[in-house]
Design an enzyme around this catalytic site. Structure first.
Site, mmCIF file in Angstrom:
data_model
loop_
_atom_site.group_PDB
_atom_site.id
_atom_site.type_symbol
_atom_site.label_atom_id
_atom_site.label_comp_id
_atom_site.label_asym_id
_atom_site.label_seq_id
_atom_site.Cartn_x
_atom_site.Cartn_y
_atom_site.Cartn_z
ATOM 1 N N SER A 190 2.378 12.659 13.375
ATOM 2 C CA SER A 190 2.427 11.038 12.298
ATOM 3 C C SER A 190 3.350 11.829 10.985
ATOM 4 C CB SER A 190 1.276 11.676 11.568
ATOM 5 O OG SER A 190 1.307 10.931 9.974
ATOM 6 N N SER A 191 4.063 11.098 10.645
ATOM 7 C CA SER A 191 5.420 10.925 9.973
ATOM 8 C C SER A 191 4.706 11.641 8.748
ATOM 9 C CB SER A 191 6.189 9.756 9.563
ATOM 10 O OG SER A 191 5.545 8.438 8.811
ATOM 11 N N LYS A 209 0.492 -0.580 0.460
ATOM 12 C CA LYS A 209 -0.309 -0.108 0.174
ATOM 13 C C LYS A 209 0.711 1.033 0.108
ATOM 14 C CE LYS A 209 -1.966 1.789 4.542
ATOM 15 N NZ LYS A 209 -1.472 3.467 3.609
ATOM 16 N N LYS A 261 -4.881 7.135 14.349
ATOM 17 C CA LYS A 261 -5.457 5.915 13.268
ATOM 18 C C LYS A 261 -6.599 5.826 12.297
ATOM 19 C CE LYS A 261 -0.581 4.783 12.786
ATOM 20 N NZ LYS A 261 0.022 5.260 12.202
ATOM 21 N N ASP A 273 1.790 -0.396 11.697
ATOM 22 C CA ASP A 273 0.546 -1.297 11.341
ATOM 23 C C ASP A 273 0.525 -2.124 11.390
ATOM 24 O OD1 ASP A 273 0.999 0.564 7.917
ATOM 25 O OD2 ASP A 273 -0.120 1.408 9.907
ATOM 26 N N ARG A 279 2.852 5.949 -3.264
ATOM 27 C CA ARG A 279 4.250 6.845 -3.287
ATOM 28 C C ARG A 279 4.551 6.826 -4.712
ATOM 29 N NH1 ARG A 279 4.634 6.043 2.028
ATOM 30 N NH2 ARG A 279 5.104 7.370 3.114
#
Ligand SMILES: O=C(O)C1=C[C@@H](OP(=O)(O)O)[C@@H](O)[C@H](O)C1
Ligand SMILES: C=C(OP(=O)(O)O)C(=O)O
Length: 441
Positions: free
Chosen positions: A172-173, A29, A344, A317, A34
């Site tokens: 969050s990144s 994913k 999330k 995750d 990306r």
């Protein structure tokens, strides 16, 4: 692969005696989102090979098309014709329930005169924080509007120069990753300072890996607190091959560890930047018989498992999948440093506790940790999937070894990242029934 399951459904998970077989890991994913975005930011055509077909992948494709990218499905691949640094202005984008898709696109929207972001998931993506990114965009000269830092959001840019900017990476990144995609297309690029206790380093490295693959120069400090990306660059790559997905495969490997049998998952690169690769080490540390031969990982299941304590931020995750192994383990497992799980698709700390306690299990939580004590799973009840694909994975794995069938509401949300999840488990020996959805959406 056509999806034979109903549009919406609850799933009834039946206990099974064992799992056995070989599967190919689904496409990643994180790399699908990306590569599709980088391809659209290119001037030419890029073939994204073996792209995921999940709801999040489709959300990215839909938004990129709305911005003017050309997309053509060729077998398992997607050929993208990019719009470079000129996404269409005045568009309303709907990123579905996809957090990374929404964040990445909000930053790129600074190239447009104005872009609106909406979602059909007010109780999920609509509740996730966007303020850290919006503040960074405003520091760069964009104008933004939001509902107290939440969707719906408007981003208006158009003539940003770039330069030095701070962004918090504590929640969050994805905010920093988002700015990294924007940076090379700004005249002066970006000198990014990531502030706070940086979380989710692995996805940041996946973003750097993607920029490098598309020929974009970037330098980063070892701790990723400073990332410099020169401006006036272009994205270019003819062929981007999507690797196997570790977060979804972690659920298959955990399932194989908690039931007798033998399962092999292929297409899992040994040298891969997905942090959830660590799920293999965690399962081994818990006592699982798990071995690797190249890109094939094999679990010989049914071994007694014991609890561990681990910093879960590196494999965020996979925490839900590994919690299923924790339930099968002797003792109390604690995942530490996992505050971001609260931000999330649902609050994956408190909501996990709630569902596990409904199954008769002992759990505990602090602000940034989740503890689970191993024990028998009663089953014979209905639990809430919380509209969260990773919660549905966890609850499915618990149901497969429960004393009685387990009903999970809203199980169709598995499609966010893993549409073939139930088909894959069925092929290994899982047994599922699909009933009308009873989750209040
Ligand atoms: O950059 C990405 O693609 C992602 C980053 C992670 O989010 P956080 O950085 O918010 O932890 C992860 O949970 C998410 O599934 C995908
Ligand atoms: C949280 C997740 O994804 P996103 O942040 O992209 O919604 C996930 O895949 O578990």
């Amino acid at each position: 692969m056509s999806d034979p399951l109903p549009g919406t459904f609850d799933v009834i998970v039946h206990p099974v005696p064992e799992l056995r077989g070989t599967l190919t890991a689904q496409p990643s994913k994180n790399y699908t989102t990306r590569y599709l975005l980088a391809a659209a930011l290119s001037e030419g055509r890029t073939r994204v090979v073996g792209a995921a077909t999940s709801e999040d992948a489709e959300a990215m494709l839909r938004c990129l098309r709305d911005w003017g990218a050309g997309t053509e499905h060729v077998g398992q691949d997607v050929v993208v014709t990019g719009f470079g640094a000129r996404p269409r202005s005045g568009v309303t984008l709907n990123p579905g329930n996809a957090g990374a898709v929404a964040r990445f696109l909000m930053a790129v929207a600074a190239l447009t005169g104005e872009t609106q972001f909406v979602t059909d998931y007010p109780d999920s993506l609509g509740k996730r924080p966007q303020a850290d990114l919006l503040q960074a965009l405003e520091r760069l000269g964009a104008r933004t509007a939001s509902v107290d830092g939440h969707l719906p959001v408007t981003v208006a840019g158009g003539n940003l120069r770039g330069g030095q900017v701070e962004v918090s990476a504590e929640r969050s990144s994805q905010y920093a990753s988002a700015l990294m995609f924007l940076a090379p297309l700004l005249p002066e690029g970006l000198d990014l300072r990531l502030t706070g206790d940086i979380k989710s380093h692995a996805p940041l490295r996946q973003t750097l890996d993607t920029l490098a693959a598309f020929g974009v120069r970037a330098t980063a400090s070892d701790d990723l607190s400073r990332i410099r990306i020169p401006g006036g660059q272009t994205y270019r790559l003819e062929r981007a091959e999507v690797p196997g997905d570790y977060p979804g495969s972690a659920a298959l490997l955990a399932a194989a560890a908690v039931l007798p049998g033998e399962v092999t998952v292929s297409n899992l690169r040994a040298a891969d930047l997905q942090g959830e690769r660590e799920a293999i080490d965690v399962l081994r540390a818990m006592g699982a018989d798990i071995t690797r031969e190249g890109e094939r990982v094999t679990v010989r299941g049914g071994r007694p498992l014991h609890a561990v304590t681990r910093d879960g931020d590196g494999f965020t995750d996979a925490v839900q999948a590994l919690t299923a192994a924790a339930v099968a383990a002797t003792g109390t497992t604690t995942w530490e440093n996992v505050y971001t799980l609260r931000l999330k698709e649902c609050d994956r700390i408190s909501d996990t506790r709630h569902e596990l306690e409904a199954l008769g299990l002992q759990t505990a939580e602090t602000r940034d940790s989740l503890s689970v004590t191993g024990g028998p799973v009663a089953g014979g009840v209905t639990v809430d999937g919380h509209g969260d694909h990773r919660m549905i994975m966890l609850l499915t794995l618990l149901g497969m070894r429960a004393a009685a069938p387990l009903r999970i509401t809203g199980a169709h949300h598995i499609r966010k990242s893993y549409p073939g999840f139930f088909a894959h488990l069925t092929a290994l020996g899982g047994r599922f029934e699909y009933a009308p959805n009873t989750r209040e959406e």
